[in-house]
Design a protein around this motif. Structure first.
Motif, PDB file in Angstrom:
ATOM      1  N   ASN A 114      30.497  38.402  38.681  1.00  0.00           N
ATOM      2  CA  ASN A 114      31.187  39.402  37.876  1.00  0.00           C
ATOM      3  C   ASN A 114      32.268  40.171  38.632  1.00  0.00           C
ATOM      4  OD1 ASN A 114      29.980  39.246  35.238  1.00  0.00           O
ATOM      5  ND2 ASN A 114      28.072  39.830  36.247  1.00  0.00           N
ATOM      6  N   VAL A 115      32.402  39.890  39.933  1.00  0.00           N
ATOM      7  CA  VAL A 115      33.399  40.646  40.696  1.00  0.00           C
ATOM      8  C   VAL A 115      34.795  40.091  40.441  1.00  0.00           C
ATOM      9  CG1 VAL A 115      34.252  41.153  43.025  1.00  0.00           C
ATOM     10  CG2 VAL A 115      31.831  41.403  42.510  1.00  0.00           C
ATOM     11  N   LYS A 116      35.715  41.019  40.189  1.00  0.00           N
ATOM     12  CA  LYS A 116      37.126  40.622  40.078  1.00  0.00           C
ATOM     13  C   LYS A 116      37.909  41.472  41.052  1.00  0.00           C
ATOM     14  CE  LYS A 116      37.368  39.047  35.327  1.00  0.00           C
ATOM     15  NZ  LYS A 116      36.162  39.663  34.721  1.00  0.00           N
ATOM     16  N   LEU A 117      38.802  40.828  41.796  1.00  0.00           N
ATOM     17  CA  LEU A 117      39.640  41.588  42.719  1.00  0.00           C
ATOM     18  C   LEU A 117      41.005  41.743  42.070  1.00  0.00           C
ATOM     19  CD1 LEU A 117      38.723  39.774  46.057  1.00  0.00           C
ATOM     20  CD2 LEU A 117      37.684  41.811  45.076  1.00  0.00           C
ATOM     21  N   GLU A 118      41.397  42.986  41.870  1.00  0.00           N
ATOM     22  CA  GLU A 118      42.710  43.231  41.271  1.00  0.00           C
ATOM     23  C   GLU A 118      43.705  43.520  42.370  1.00  0.00           C
ATOM     24  OE1 GLU A 118      42.703  46.315  38.440  1.00  0.00           O
ATOM     25  OE2 GLU A 118      42.058  45.006  36.818  1.00  0.00           O
ATOM     26  N   GLU A 169      35.579  40.046  48.793  1.00  0.00           N
ATOM     27  CA  GLU A 169      36.652  40.669  49.569  1.00  0.00           C
ATOM     28  C   GLU A 169      36.527  40.308  51.053  1.00  0.00           C
ATOM     29  OE1 GLU A 169      39.269  42.947  48.349  1.00  0.00           O
ATOM     30  OE2 GLU A 169      39.812  42.058  50.283  1.00  0.00           O
TER      31      GLU A 169
END
Lengths: 558, 385
Positions: free
Chosen positions: A553-557, A493
């Motif tokens: 493993n991080v996903k930004l929605e 982010e």
């Protein structure tokens, strides 16, 4: 049975020793040898045979292979319990053919008065099992055995003549040995209650496997379930060796027995030859202190009218201060490594540690306390630690709350060791001694002997301190790992925000280069560098690996 | 893109440059491998100082570091950068977000795995209070106000009077709005003052009183620019008043209820609010005068005759409540309430434990308020500074 009643029983037993055959005595007092009911009887039978097998193997430097099977041969009826055949086979040293009958068919068959740390004392137990089998089913015991050097395998079916305390051979024979097998296999048929005994027997075998990880143990139940414990190490504990008794541990009955066996001609010789750690000078000083002539024939002590003299010598032996402390080098502890291997295997534990303490003595009997702690893994957390007790490598399953180890372990405040309830904790205590201070004839719990209690306490606390260190390291490592996650999860982010802000206003919308990936890389390095994970058991993890796996493993929605 | 006016574009360009420069510094330090940190002037009462020479509340010199590597600050660090990036994006893409828009634009879910491998969800922010705090952080960091960043908020303040302004591409005559008034826009700095015929600015606390004075023709008669903040004034109204004072050199009079709450509204116009002290330098009007209603207007003092007679006092005065007393005691601590006249005012209040709403003056007759009370107060310089 209360302790008082038990000691009364023991005195009665000693009296009867003179009047009737010991076999007859055991036949009438089954509970004294642990055969009080069909449940205990089948459990005790397995136990005696397995312990005999282990004594025939690891005590003689043979890596044990023990096969146990229990089969139902006659179902229970309304008034009779079911009959089971219990068979135990080992790959031990075997019994020479001419000794088989006496070894299995004569109670108290013993050639020499020495002390030795064995699982069963004087092999009494297996004879009790045979007697119990004979009394409940009338079936003879079937023994198959061969020694390493023998070309034959010998077999004998025998009963015990209870009145005469003599073996009665029903059938015997020999076969030419085609393989290099050696060992002993014993078949017994008895009345028992398998259903009730099942859990205890399985637990017994598990616990046996735990402290004998060098043994291969196979158990087949009447339901054809197989419990298999493969060998996980070839390291074995040093076998116990024989030793002469220490004078502090001698009572009047033993003294009488020793005097009657001895071939020495003078009291001086008797002292030097028959006891450990006594030289001529010590012997002379001792005899002088109790007013005994060094040249007196020891046999005088058991002559009629000399009981006072015998008493003087016995008391003197127990109380004289200047004997050297008892030797302990003939004791056979399991050893730290094997306890750790065993605990790790049985519980798939996250952390294990064991300790073998220095030998100590109580009343002239040397003993060694060993303790082990297993933490985490498959251990189901409970309010208090699971306690595994052993005496001379025998698992003790009954009378836990009577035991000195329970007293010690339950009095420890585990919170002081950073262990929260419920705790995934197993505490193992092993006491090796030439004379284990059992509380009762059932030999299932140990007395609160002060020397023993403080040794157990020191051993358990010493390991608990290591565990505390491990847990606090682990906690701080966990905190750091959480810190890595807390911070790293924002890296994508932040990189995205910064890469937007780093495009100049006049380049907006053109093919301004996106430096998102570059910023991520830099932040990964910065975060990794800022955190140092503690070494746990000498291993240290690279924080960068954790940072990268978090980011992956991080996903930004949106 | 002809509908976008020139003033806006120039303002955007300037502000976007400041953003880009400020945050490129951070990117460069990250490039060098330094632990990322933001320096943010502290926005707390402890770091709020009264500047006697300028007569306003200001932020002190104390700054906090917001470190990315500090677990307790890392989320706010992320939020501040996220807010900066969406404001920047809005600036260069010619948008006018509201603070609510910024909240929604920045709000999204970050999915990650915890130490046990469980997938966890976390929102960049939950409440608008969090994104609002980020806006304030970006403001103090860049030294820019949200109005400069073309962030819109609800319009609250109003103005009427003999004056023409340019707002966007339109010229607006503030004297030709009928019974209505011009709503002071969120970006008062983009208003251009064209021409005016006025001698004073009168700010009234209450919207209802504003409307009454407007309909009574007060501003025509006394060449006034009539303003209201409709209660607690928003930033745009305060900035607008400040510009009228600075650029047109007009005296500013404030008319509020006669109670500690009214005094505080005056204080906000004059020196700034504590919560927003960082903007005081541009929002406060230190020379604003408290015109009334004062305690001496109600009770008289020395040779001054009260505006109310005994019967009116009995009818209009409201007994002060505990909260009013408490607020008065708080105000007594502030140094700008330490002047002789203010001390007298507050002492009278504490003594009489009485307050009065400005509507009471109007109920004596609108004409009394518009054509007697206000002009007489100004003429006799019966105000408090």
């Amino acid at each position: 049975m209360s302790a008082e009643a038990e000691s009364e029983e023991r005195i009665k037993a000693q009296e009867k020793y003179r009047e009737m055959s010991i076999a007859e005595f055991f036949a009438k007092n089954k509970e004294l040898a642990g055969f009080s009911n069909p449940t205990r009887a089948i459990y005790q039978t397995v136990r005696e045979l397995v312990e005999n097998s282990l004594d025939a193997t690891d005590s003689h430097n043979v890596l044990p292979e023990v096969k146990i099977s229990i089969k139902e041969v006659e179902a229970a009826t309304d008034d009779k319990p079911a009959k089971y055949e219990v068979a135990v086979e080992d790959n031990g040293i075997g019994v020479p053919p001419n000794e088989i009958a006496n070894a299995f068919g004569k109670v108290l068959y013993s050639s020499k008065y020495v002390i030795r740390q064995t699982r069963g004392m004087y092999g009494l137990g297996v004879k009790a099992a045979i007697l119990y089998s004979q009394m409940t089913t009338g079936q003879p015991v079937f023994i198959v055995s061969s020694t390493d050097s023998s070309d034959n395998i010998y077999y004998k079916k025998l009963l015990i003549d209870i009145k005469k305390n003599e073996p009665v051979i029903i059938e015997e024979g020999q076969l030419l040995k085609r393989s290099n097998w050696h060992g002993t296999k014993v078949y017994l048929t008895l009345e028992g209650d398998w259903v009730r005994a099942k859990q205890k027997i399985i637990e017994y075998i598990k616990r046996t496997a735990l402290i004998a990880p060098y043994a291969e143990i196979i158990f087949e139940t009447p339901e054809n379930e197989i419990y298999y414990f493969p060998r996980v190490t070839k390291k074995m504990p040093k076998p116990p060796s024989e030793a002469k008794p220490h004078p502090h541990g001698i009572d009047i009955e033993q003294l009488k027995a020793m005097v009657s066996f001895t071939k020495t001609k003078t009291m001086l010789e008797f002292m030097v030859e028959e006891f450990q750690s006594i030289g001529e000078i010590t012997a002379r000083k001792f005899l002088e202190s109790i007013g005994i002539d060094p040249n007196m024939n020891p046999k005088m002590l058991i002559e009629k009218g000399n009981s006072k003299l015998l008493q003087v010598v016995a008391t003197g032996l127990r109380t004289y201060k200047n004997f050297r402390p008892p030797r302990s080098d003939y004791l056979s502890p399991i050893g730290e490594e094997l306890i750790e291997v065993g605990l790790k295997r049985l519980f798939n534990a996250e952390w294990v540690k064991a300790i073998t303490r220095q030998a100590r003595a109580y009343e002239g009997h040397p003993f060694i306390v060993e303790a082990g702690i297993a933490y985490g893994g498959n251990i189901i957390p409970t309010e208090e630690p699971v306690l595994l007790r052993y005496a001379n490598k025998i698992p003790l399953l009954y009378e836990e709350r009577e035991d000195v180890s329970y007293k010690v372990v339950s009095s420890i405040n585990w919170k002081l060791y950073n262990i929260e309830e419920p705790m995934p904790l197993v505490v193992l205590v092993h006491v090796a001694s030439t004379k284990v201070p059992y509380k009762g004839v059932g030999k299932e719990s140990l007395s609160e002997v002060q020397e023993l209690e403080s040794e157990i306490k020191n051993a358990v606390q010493e390991i608990a301190r290591s565990l505390r260190l491990y847990i606090s390291k682990k906690n701080s490592e966990r905190t750091l790992r959480e810190k890595i996650v807390t911070i790293s999860k924002y890296i994508p982010e932040i990189a995205r925000s910064l890469s937007i802000l780093s495009i100049p206003p006049d380049k907006w919308g053109t093919d301004g280069k996106n430096n998102n990936e570059k910023i991520i890389e830099k932040l990964v390095k910065i975060v990794s560098k800022s955190i140092e994970l503690p070494k746990i058991d000498g291993k240290e993890e690279d924080p960068e690996k954790i940072v990268r796996s978090v980011i992956a493993n991080v996903k930004l929605e949106q | 893109m002809s509908h976008i006016d020139k003033i806006d574009i120039a303002a955007r360009k300037k502000v976007a440059e400041i953003f880009h420069k400020k945050f490129s510094e951070l990117s460069e330090s990250i490039e060098k491998g330094s632990p990322p940190k933001l320096e943010i002037p502290m926005r707390t009462l402890a770091n709020t100082v009264f500047d006697p020479s300028k007569g306003i509340l200001k932020l002190g010199i104390r700054k906090i570091e917001r470190n990315f590597l500090n677990m307790n600050e890392t989320k706010k660090f992320m939020q501040t950068l996220l807010m900066a990036s969406i404001i920047y994006q809005a600036l260069v893409e010619n948008e006018y977000p509201t603070i609510r828009d910024l909240y929604y634009r920045g709000k999204h879910t970050i999915l990650f795995k915890d130490l046990n491998g469980k997938i966890k969800e976390e929102n960049t922010w939950e409440e608008q209070s969090e994104s609002d705090a980020s806006i304030r952080d970006v403001e103090v960091m860049t030294g820019l106000l949200r109005e400069d960043m073309l962030i819109l908020s609800k319009e609250k303040g109003k103005v009427v009077g003999n004056m023409r302004i340019r707002s966007g591409n339109d010229i607006i005559d503030l004297s030709k709005l009928g019974h209505g008034a011009y709503a002071i826009e969120s970006t008062p700095d983009l208003i251009e003052f064209l021409d005016y015929d006025a001698e004073l600015v009168l700010v009234v606390e209450k919207d209802a009183v504003f409307q009454q004075l407007h309909r009574a023709g007060f501003w025509q008669k006394y060449k006034a620019l009539l303003v209201t903040g409709a209660g607690q004034p928003d930033r745009a109204t305060r900035r607008f008043v400040r510009r009228l004072h600075d650029e047109l050199k007009l005296p500013v009079y404030i008319l509020t209820d006669s109670d500690p709450y009214g005094w505080y509204i005056y204080s906000v116009f004059k020196v700034g609010s504590i919560q927003l002290s960082y903007e005081s330098e541009r929002l406060a009007t230190p020379k604003a005068k408290f015109l009334g209603v004062s305690m001496s207007d109600i009770f008289g003092y020395g040779t001054k005759k009260a505006y109310l007679n005994d019967e009116e006092r009995r009818n209009f005065i409201i007994k002060a409540k505990d909260v009013d007393i408490k607020r008065a005691k708080e105000l007594m601590k502030y140094s700008w309430f330490h002047s002789k006249l203010w001390k007298r005012e507050i002492d009278m209040f504490m003594d009489k434990k009485a307050k009065l709403e400005i509507e009471a003056m109007a109920s004596k007759g609108l004409k009394f308020l518009a054509f007697q009370y206000i002009p007489e107060k100004i003429q006799t310089q019966d105000w408090i500074e």
